[in-house]
Design an enzyme around this catalytic site. Structure first.
Site, PDB file in Angstrom:
ATOM      1  CB  VAL A  50       6.329  52.159  -5.063  1.00  0.00           C
ATOM      2  CG1 VAL A  50       5.460  53.425  -5.093  1.00  0.00           C
ATOM      3  CG2 VAL A  50       5.452  50.922  -5.223  1.00  0.00           C
TER       4      VAL A  50
ATOM      5  N   GLY B 269      -1.085  52.523  -2.406  1.00  0.00           N
ATOM      6  CA  GLY B 269      -1.633  51.215  -2.745  1.00  0.00           C
ATOM      7  C   GLY B 269      -1.172  50.670  -4.072  1.00  0.00           C
TER       8      GLY B 269
ATOM      9  CE1 TYR C 132       6.843  42.086  -2.325  1.00  0.00           C
ATOM     10  CE2 TYR C 132       8.832  42.295  -1.006  1.00  0.00           C
ATOM     11  CZ  TYR C 132       8.112  42.608  -2.142  1.00  0.00           C
ATOM     12  OH  TYR C 132       8.648  43.442  -3.086  1.00  0.00           O
TER      13      TYR C 132
ATOM     14  CG  PHE D  29      14.666  35.009  -8.491  1.00  0.00           C
ATOM     15  CD1 PHE D  29      13.410  35.608  -8.551  1.00  0.00           C
ATOM     16  CD2 PHE D  29      14.907  34.084  -7.483  1.00  0.00           C
ATOM     17  CE1 PHE D  29      12.427  35.271  -7.633  1.00  0.00           C
ATOM     18  CE2 PHE D  29      13.917  33.742  -6.568  1.00  0.00           C
ATOM     19  CZ  PHE D  29      12.684  34.340  -6.641  1.00  0.00           C
TER      20      PHE D  29
END
Length: 416
Positions: free
Chosen positions: A85, A93, A124, A416
């Protein structure tokens, strides 16, 4: 402010890449050749962006992955990467919108888990992810390790041998060897053909500063390749004309303890190498205790690595194996509503069954905490002590400990 979340088109992809670079503090502008090369290996239907007046200000992509679980089976995973972001658009959000859309699509596709490597720990957990594997990196002071360079590598005494190979041979031998690793090591993710090309110097991105590693394989007494190592070495000499060279491991696969032991001791026996950096290994790797003086191996990295988010609790729990016979009723809390519910888990060494139930729960926990248990790394007793697993029946945490915990820790070798 109109912030438009949408699937990125080919014409928008260069701006999406620019936004990714901004998020990861990389101001380099990708060239047309780089953009074309990335597009050739990107499924744009799984690339999301948020746009403000036509400019990309948030990024998210996913791709198909296979994850090895306890017992050697694999499950389909929704691998998440490129999440950013832009600093001017934080706290609005945007990540939540992108994550919600991606996880819903992954569940609709029938993927069993979602996976990611978390750049920051606190982000997370609120989306149902939990750290399922950890990683450790050691730096070995070779002269202090106490090894006798005059002795042969141990496997040679048993008829094994180590041979140097080139990149073409690695591309030939590596995939099958990696499949064997996945069958015995929970936490391993698949490596496609492009991975082997990129990691042996083929099909590189433009301006990639490639330096060819040294590749060596271990062959057992019957000639079978059961280990592979790739490493680079620097060229560093002290003022007194003493070698101070460091070997850095890029990748190491071993499917037998003998191969693992032989490859580490081989690397530590190379003339002029005084330091070995191991690369990312399982926290319970054999390495330190292989050395006469394990204190010669200094931990330089100890961190969470692969994070998982279960999307289908029954399929996930039925895919892995269990060493004991038990029944647990789990009440799984999931704020996103993707896989919340109460499930009866019946396990034995011969198989497992996980079905929705109305029976009273033995243990209540969040879906993210179930992810930390899934591959066998975390302790259910520790989660209970932390207040993150609630015992509804006395002894339920101990039962869950016996059900989920594995003798060796899971490990994901790749980024990754």
């Amino acid at each position: 402010m109109n912030l438009d979340l949408r699937t990125v088109t080919e014409s928008e992809y260069p701006d999406w890449l620019r936004a990714v670079g901004t998020g990861f503090l990389n101001s380099t502008v990708p060239t047309e050749e780089e953009i074309k090369g990335r597009l050739a290996h990107t499924d744009l239907s799984r690339v999301q962006g948020v746009f403000d007046a036509g400019r990309c200000v948030a990024t998210f992509r996913s791709f198909a992955q296979e994850l090895s679980v306890v017992g050697g089976a694999t499950v389909r995973a929704d691998a998440i990467s490129g999440v950013t972001v832009t600093p001017t658009h934080r706290r609005r959000g945007l990540l939540g919108r992108m994550m919600t859309a991606d996880l819903a699509a992954a569940k609709e596709r029938g993927e069993v888990v979602a996976s990611l490597l978390a750049a920051e720990y606190p982000i997370y957990g609120r989306y149902g992810f939990g750290p399922a594997t950890w990683t450790t990196q050691w730096e070995i002071d070779v002269p202090r390790a106490g090894l006798d360079p005059r002795r042969p590598v141990p496997s040679e005494e048993d008829g094994g041998r180590i041979d140097f190979v080139d990149g073409a041979e690695v591309r030939k031998l590596g995939p099958a060897l990696h499949d064997r690793l996945a069958a015995r090591q929970p936490g391993v993710i698949n490596r496609d053909q492009r991975w082997w090309q990129l990691n042996t110097g083929l099909d590189l991105p433009p301006n990639d500063p490639w330096k060819e590693p040294f590749y060596a394989v271990h062959r057992s007494a019957d000639g079978e390749v059961d280990g592979l190592i790739a490493y680079r070495a620097d060229d560093n000499w002290g003022d007194a004309k003493q070698p101070l060279n460091k070997a850095t491991v890029k990748s190491m696969i071993a499917v037998s303890p003998e191969a693992e032991r032989a490859l580490w001791l081989f690397l530590c026996s190379i003339d002029w190498i005084t330091t070995v950096r191991t690369g990312h290994r399982a926290p319970d790797d054999l390495l330190p205790l292989l050395l006469p003086d394990p204190r010669a191996a200094r931990i330089v990295t100890q961190a969470d690595w692969l994070w998982l988010r279960l999307l289908d609790v029954p399929r996930a729990l039925e895919a892995r194996t269990y060493a004991t016979e038990a029944t647990l009723v789990l009440d799984i809390q999931d704020g996103a509503g993707l896989t919340a519910g109460r499930f009866r888990l019946d396990v034995s060494p011969s198989g497992a069954s996980c079905t929705p139930t109305t029976q009273s729960a033995d243990l209540t926990l969040d879906v993210g905490d179930l992810a930390t248990l899934y591959l066998g790394d975390e302790s259910a007793l520790r989660l209970a002590a932390l207040g993150r697993a609630e015992e509804n029946r006395a002894g339920a945490a101990a039962s869950a400990e016996a059900v989920f915990r594995t003798a060796r820790r899971p490990w994901c070798p790749d980024m990754f």
